[in-house]
Each structure stands twice: as structure tokens, then as C-alpha cells.
Design an enzyme around this catalytic site. Structure first.
Site, PDB file in Angstrom:
ATOM      1  N   GLY A 170       0.313  -1.702   0.093  1.00  0.00           N
ATOM      2  CA  GLY A 170       0.348   0.112   0.213  1.00  0.00           C
ATOM      3  C   GLY A 170       0.955   1.098  -0.200  1.00  0.00           C
ATOM      4  N   ARG A 207     -11.367  -3.558  -8.693  1.00  0.00           N
ATOM      5  CA  ARG A 207     -11.812  -2.351  -9.714  1.00  0.00           C
ATOM      6  C   ARG A 207     -12.337  -1.865 -11.403  1.00  0.00           C
ATOM      7  NH1 ARG A 207      -7.383   2.742 -10.061  1.00  0.00           N
ATOM      8  NH2 ARG A 207      -6.554   0.865 -11.795  1.00  0.00           N
ATOM      9  N   ARG A 267     -11.860  -7.563 -16.068  1.00  0.00           N
ATOM     10  CA  ARG A 267     -10.493  -8.334 -16.668  1.00  0.00           C
ATOM     11  C   ARG A 267     -10.779 -10.020 -16.550  1.00  0.00           C
ATOM     12  NH1 ARG A 267      -7.918  -6.889 -12.502  1.00  0.00           N
ATOM     13  NH2 ARG A 267      -6.470  -8.822 -11.254  1.00  0.00           N
ATOM     14  N   ARG A 305      -6.761  -3.112   4.534  1.00  0.00           N
ATOM     15  CA  ARG A 305      -6.260  -1.995   5.390  1.00  0.00           C
ATOM     16  C   ARG A 305      -7.216  -1.723   6.287  1.00  0.00           C
ATOM     17  NH1 ARG A 305      -1.530  -1.974   4.768  1.00  0.00           N
ATOM     18  NH2 ARG A 305      -0.420  -0.762   3.294  1.00  0.00           N
ATOM     19  N   HIS A 343      -1.413  -6.336  12.916  1.00  0.00           N
ATOM     20  CA  HIS A 343      -0.825  -5.241  11.159  1.00  0.00           C
ATOM     21  C   HIS A 343       0.670  -6.942  11.236  1.00  0.00           C
ATOM     22  CE1 HIS A 343      -1.118  -2.714   8.170  1.00  0.00           C
ATOM     23  NE2 HIS A 343       0.033  -3.858   7.437  1.00  0.00           N
ATOM     24  N   GLY A 372       0.210  -8.832   8.451  1.00  0.00           N
ATOM     25  CA  GLY A 372       0.676  -9.536   7.930  1.00  0.00           C
ATOM     26  C   GLY A 372       1.836  -9.585   6.707  1.00  0.00           C
TER      27      GLY A 372
END
Length: 316
Positions: free
Chosen positions: A72, A169, A172, A228, A275, A277
């Protein structure tokens, strides 16, 4: 080339760095290692408090590349307004996929099979059996099908799932099947037993998981967030968890770190990891390989990898 390169890993610990630049070590300390105005290639310190990585940006008048060591980029975007046009922002695609996908599977299996209950029982010396859900025959929905989402599906493949649906988003087709656009998310949610969030945090995805999203999830479904914290509306999630209708496994939260007295700690059906990961033994060798490759490309004026945006240009 005599430009400064700021690294959050000591340069002598990175084998293969190209000759030419002056390498400066800075991992978020109060004092800068040199004048930020001389920095041409800035590697943002990893896993620091919000604002640390942005602090030198306002003074980096010569910077050409800002490289994160995270997937990110939301932790540095606020500082990009200080930079001149033409600065390339690159993320760490290829560094965190394995570790984050491992944790996603860990959270899913631990939640479904009741591992937290087993640990609590072990602490008390109690033998507690029971009937628990399996991952086999479940339908899984991956929301955010970039490199991490694809890595998660790779690791789901042996678990004999009924179905995997993918959302990103843009629509495809991949070798594993179609990727649906975000607009189709409402129709996909009621079919999923496990919903995995691996999407970047953007204005579009902030509080994507709101009361309406959660209401569309099927009874007994598990929400897994390795994206997030702010992708989820915490207040809405708490309200849904209190009903017992859904469960959650969260590696990220909003706020983060989660305050000691926050009700999310004690909500029914929730498993929280702090957190973790990305920060594993897999991180450092992959991060070093990325930096060596990017800096060789930079020194040789070759196209960089993982360019997310260029300042002064309209983001697609």
C-alpha cells in the site's frame, strides 16, 4: 551519478547495490542522514508510525523516485503534494505476497476451526471438542484481486473449495477465471461463505465494508481483512458482530493500533492479529532484491518496476 539514495536498510547489508550513488541509511530517526534536498531516490522506512515516512518529503526538492517497501501507498500519499511534478512513486509488489497470503489462510483456518478457543482451553487445561466448519466446500470471495489477491487464491487451490469469485476495480479475465468489477460486489456477497479483503485503501475503498455490505453477507459468513483497517467501517462491523450473524478475522483495524479498551477486542466471533501480514522472514530478502533491481534500473536509466503514479499526472 553522485545523487543521494536514502535506504531504511544499511547499504552494507544489501549485496549488489550499483556503484555511483551515495547511499545514506535512514530508518525514521529524528535526525536525517544528510540534507533531504540532495536525495534523488528515497526508500520509505517500513512499518513506522503514521507520518514518519512523510517527514522529509517537503524538503526533498531533487527527489526523482519514492519507493515504498509496502504494497500500500496510503501512508505516503499525503506527503506527495510537497513534491515537484514528475516524481515516480513505486510500491513493493513482489515483496509481501507470500507472507500476506500465508496469514490470510492462517486467519481463515484458525477462525473456522476454532483455534482461538482451543488455545484458551489449553491455558485452562480443559479438553473441549466440538463440531466446526471446514474450509472445504466453501465459496470464497476475494475483494481486491491484485498480486496479493492472486497469491491468496494460489494457496486456496488445494482446499477443495466450491467456488472462488474475484473482484477488482476493473473487469478482466485471468487464467483462473473472470475478475468482476466492484459494481457487481452487491450481487456476489450473498453467495460467499468467506469474504477476503486484499484491496488497496483509496477513496473508493475507504469504508467499502459498511452496514449495507455487511447486511448482504450471508448468515455465518467470515470476513477476513488483510488489506487496510479503514476499508472496514469499524462501527458497522461491531454492530454486525454483536448480533452473532457474521464473524471476522482482522490483521488490520481502524483505529490502529487498536486501543486496549476498544470494544472490538471483546466482540464475539472476532480474531485479531496485530498487522503482521508483511513482517516475516520472507520480507528482508525480497525487499533487498527489489531495491537492487530498482536501483540498477534507476542508475542505468531503465524503466522502473511497480510505478503506481507520477506526481503532476492524473491518476487513472
Amino acid at each position: 551519478m553522485t545523487a543521494d539514495v536514502w535506504l531504511p536498510i544499511r547499504p552494507e547489508e544489501i549485496e549488489g547495490l550499483p556503484e555511483g550513488p551515495s547511499y545514506r541509511f535512514w530508518d525514521g530517526d529524528e535526525d536525517f542522514p544528510a540534507d533531504p534536498a540532495d536525495c534523488a531516490f528515497y526508500v520509505v522506512p517500513y512499518m513506522k508510525a503514521p507520518g514518519v515516512g512523510q517527514r522529509p518529503l517537503a524538503r526533498m526538492s531533487s527527489v526523482e523516485v519514492v519507493q515504498t517497501l509496502s504494497a500500500g501507498i496510503d501512508h505516503v500519499e499525503g506527503g506527495l503534494r510537497h513534491l515537484r511534478a514528475g516524481v515516480r512513486l513505486c510500491n513493493a509488489r513482489g515483496v509481501h505476497e507470500a507472507s500476506t497470503a500465508e496469514l490470510a489462510l492462517t486467519l481463515i483456518l484458525a477462525s473456522l476451526r476454532g483455534v482461538p478457543d482451543f488455545v484458551r482451553a489449553q491455558d485452562k487445561g480443559e479438553w473441549r471438542g466440538g463440531f466446526r466448519p471446514a474450509l472445504a466446500d466453501k465459496s470464497v470471495l476475494i475483494v481486491g484481486y491484485g498480486s496479493i489477491g492472486a497469491a491468496i487464491e494460489d494457496r486456496l487451490a488445494p482446499f477443495e473449495l466450491a467456488r472462488v469469485a474475484r473482484v477488482a476495480r476493473s473487469e478482466r479475465t485471468t487464467a483462473r477465471g473472470p475478475v468482476h468489477p466492484l459494481t457487481e460486489l452487491p450481487a456476489l456477497l450473498p453467495q460467499a461463505d468467506v469474504v477476503i479483503l486484499s484491496t488497496p485503501l483509496t477513496e473508493t475503498t475507504r469504508h467499502l465494508v459498511n452496514a449495507d455490505f455487511l447486511a448482504r453477507m450471508k448468515d455465518g459468513a467470515l470476513l477476513v481483512n488483510v488489506a487496510r483497517g479503514a476499508v472496514v467501517d469499524t462501527k458497522a462491523l461491531l454492530a454486525e458482530l454483536e448480533t452473532g450473524r457474521v464473524t471476522a478475522a482482522l490483521d488490520v483495524t481502524d483505529p490502529e493500533p487498536l486501543p486496549r479498551e476498544h470494544p472490538l477486542w471483546r466482540a464475539p466471533g472476532v480474531l485479531i492479529s496485530p498487522h503482521v501480514g508483511g513482517p516475516t522472514t520472507a520480507f528482508l530478502p525480497r525487499a533487498k532484491r527489489l531495491l537492487v533491481d530498482q536501483l540498477r534500473r534507476y542508475v542505468n536509466r531503465e524503466p522502473l518496476r511497480n510505478v503506481i503514479l507520477t506526481t503532476g499526472e492524473t491518476r487513472a
